[in-house]
Design an enzyme around this catalytic site. Structure first.
Site, PDB file in Angstrom:
ATOM      1  N   HIS A 156       0.844  -1.179   0.000  1.00  0.00           N
ATOM      2  CA  HIS A 156       0.000   0.000   0.000  1.00  0.00           C
ATOM      3  C   HIS A 156       0.885   1.237   0.000  1.00  0.00           C
ATOM      4  O   HIS A 156       2.118   1.149   0.124  1.00  0.00           O
ATOM      5  CB  HIS A 156      -0.955   0.010   1.198  1.00  0.00           C
ATOM      6  CG  HIS A 156      -2.187  -0.823   0.984  1.00  0.00           C
ATOM      7  ND1 HIS A 156      -3.122  -0.538   0.007  1.00  0.00           N
ATOM      8  CD2 HIS A 156      -2.629  -1.943   1.612  1.00  0.00           C
ATOM      9  CE1 HIS A 156      -4.095  -1.434   0.052  1.00  0.00           C
ATOM     10  NE2 HIS A 156      -3.819  -2.309   1.011  1.00  0.00           N
ATOM     11  N   ASP A 206      -0.196   7.225  -3.376  1.00  0.00           N
ATOM     12  CA  ASP A 206      -1.377   6.990  -4.201  1.00  0.00           C
ATOM     13  C   ASP A 206      -1.674   8.150  -5.141  1.00  0.00           C
ATOM     14  O   ASP A 206      -1.860   7.961  -6.347  1.00  0.00           O
ATOM     15  CB  ASP A 206      -2.608   6.778  -3.311  1.00  0.00           C
ATOM     16  CG  ASP A 206      -2.742   5.339  -2.835  1.00  0.00           C
ATOM     17  OD1 ASP A 206      -1.938   4.493  -3.251  1.00  0.00           O
ATOM     18  OD2 ASP A 206      -3.656   5.059  -2.053  1.00  0.00           O
TER      19      ASP A 206
END
Length: 360
Positions: free
Chosen positions: A130, A160
């Site tokens: 992640h 992200d």
């Protein structure tokens, strides 16, 4: 008319960066169709709540990518698209039959944008992870947070969205410009490790020259400098201080009632004591009192607003930075206030083909 009006983008739905990239492209005027799967890949709250922003401006088309019944329709949409964006792990699109080779065979001008954490190749390419894992590998995470505690997660903004989604959008737009000249699309490999490393490029360069320490909280822009950090106020609120330039620093000292001779700006050894002195002064007033006190000066002191407060700040209201409490599209063009299109109604695959005037 928005700058990307007329462009057709096919988004293979996912979490994090590909969703944010699809939102940005739709905000800029592209016609984006979001191919959704029946099973969510992550926490439902991202879809149910975050979707109010992240899914805006485009319709969702539920598809089964493993179904032969849906394959022809998806391939037909890709053949009519200008670009495809996807965020699956390496090899997944190829195994499903929707890889770059398959889609560009029918549409040579197609730009194929892919975003992953580790990239399409490398020892970690097939590993799960992640945002926090990716920025940890790039050296950026290590620089964030107080020096006496573990690094602080910067939400998921650096990996992200900054290093992943935004660089994916830049790469796709660059490849679209080239495709208009060459007639050939590119495959864009946006890796969050690459992107977050690039975002930290200045600090890597400073470190190479001995101007940045690997010790957190000891540098100019990481909270080490007393004139570039946040301070607590009497009411529990905070102010942000960004008085980097000498004249801004002088205005800060004047506003705090501190003699410049007692507070040389770049005496690094004296920074901890000076920060403690600043902290004690800021604790004598409420946050909004300090904001009023420094308003109109060059001290670069502003309130740290909560997410609940930010939409109602006069500056944000004047610029319409938020609409109905949610962030509006950015950037704006020719000074016009941006307008967010809501998410379209769900379409069937047949309706999507009809909308694009594509034979099924």
């Amino acid at each position: 008319m928005q700058p990307l009006a007329g462009l057709r983008i096919l988004e293979f739905d996912g979490l994090g960066p590909v969703t944010f990239a699809g939102m940005m492209l739709a905000d800029l005027g592209a016609e984006v169709l979001r191919l959704t799967r029946s099973a969510s890949a992550g926490p439902a709250v991202f879809d149910q709540v975050g979707g109010a922003v992240l899914h805006r401006g485009r319709a969702a088309i539920p598809v089964d990518l493993k179904s032969e019944a849906d394959r022809a329709g998806v391939l037909a949409l890709a053949a009519s698209a200008d670009a495809v964006i996807e965020g699956f792990r390496p090899g997944v699109m190829e195994r499903l039959g929707y890889g770059p080779e398959a889609l560009q065979a029918a549409n040579p001008r197609l730009v194929f944008g892919r975003v992953t954490g580790w990239g399409q190749h490398g020892p970690l390419a097939d590993q799960v992870g992640h945002d926090l894992n990716y920025i940890g590998l790039s050296g950026v995470l290590h620089a964030m947070g107080p020096g006496d505690r573990p690094p602080s997660p910067p939400l998921n903004l650096v990996g992200d969205y900054g290093g992943g989604a935004m660089l994916l959008v830049v790469g796709v737009l660059a490849a679209l410009v080239e495709a208009r000249t060459t007639g050939r699309g590119r495959v864009v490999d946006a890796a969050m490790t690459d992107g977050s490393a690039l975002l930290g490029g200045l600090f890597h360069a400073l470190r190479d020259q001995g101007l940045w320490s690997d010790r957190r909280g000891a540098n100019l822009l990481d909270g080490g400098a007393p004139f570039y950090r946040c301070y607590a106020c009497r009411d529990g609120g905070f102010v942000a201080v960004g008085a980097l330039e000498p004249r801004f620093y002088a205005a800060l000292l004047g506003g705090l009632g501190i003699d410049p001779d007692e507070a040389p700006q770049h005496d690094v050894d004296a920074w901890p004591a000076l920060a403690a002195r600043f902290a004690a002064v800021f604790l004598t007033r409420d946050r909004n009192d300090w904001a009023t006190h420094f308003s109109g000066t060059e001290a670069c002191v502003t309130p740290v607003l909560s997410m609940a407060e930010a939409p109602d700040h006069p500056h944000n209201r004047a610029r319409q930075t938020f609409r109905d409490g949610l962030p509006a599209p950015a950037p704006r063009f020719d000074g016009a206030a941006p307008t967010a299109r809501p998410a379209g109604a769900d379409l069937s695959l047949a309706q999507a083909l009809d909308a694009w005037s594509v034979p099924g």
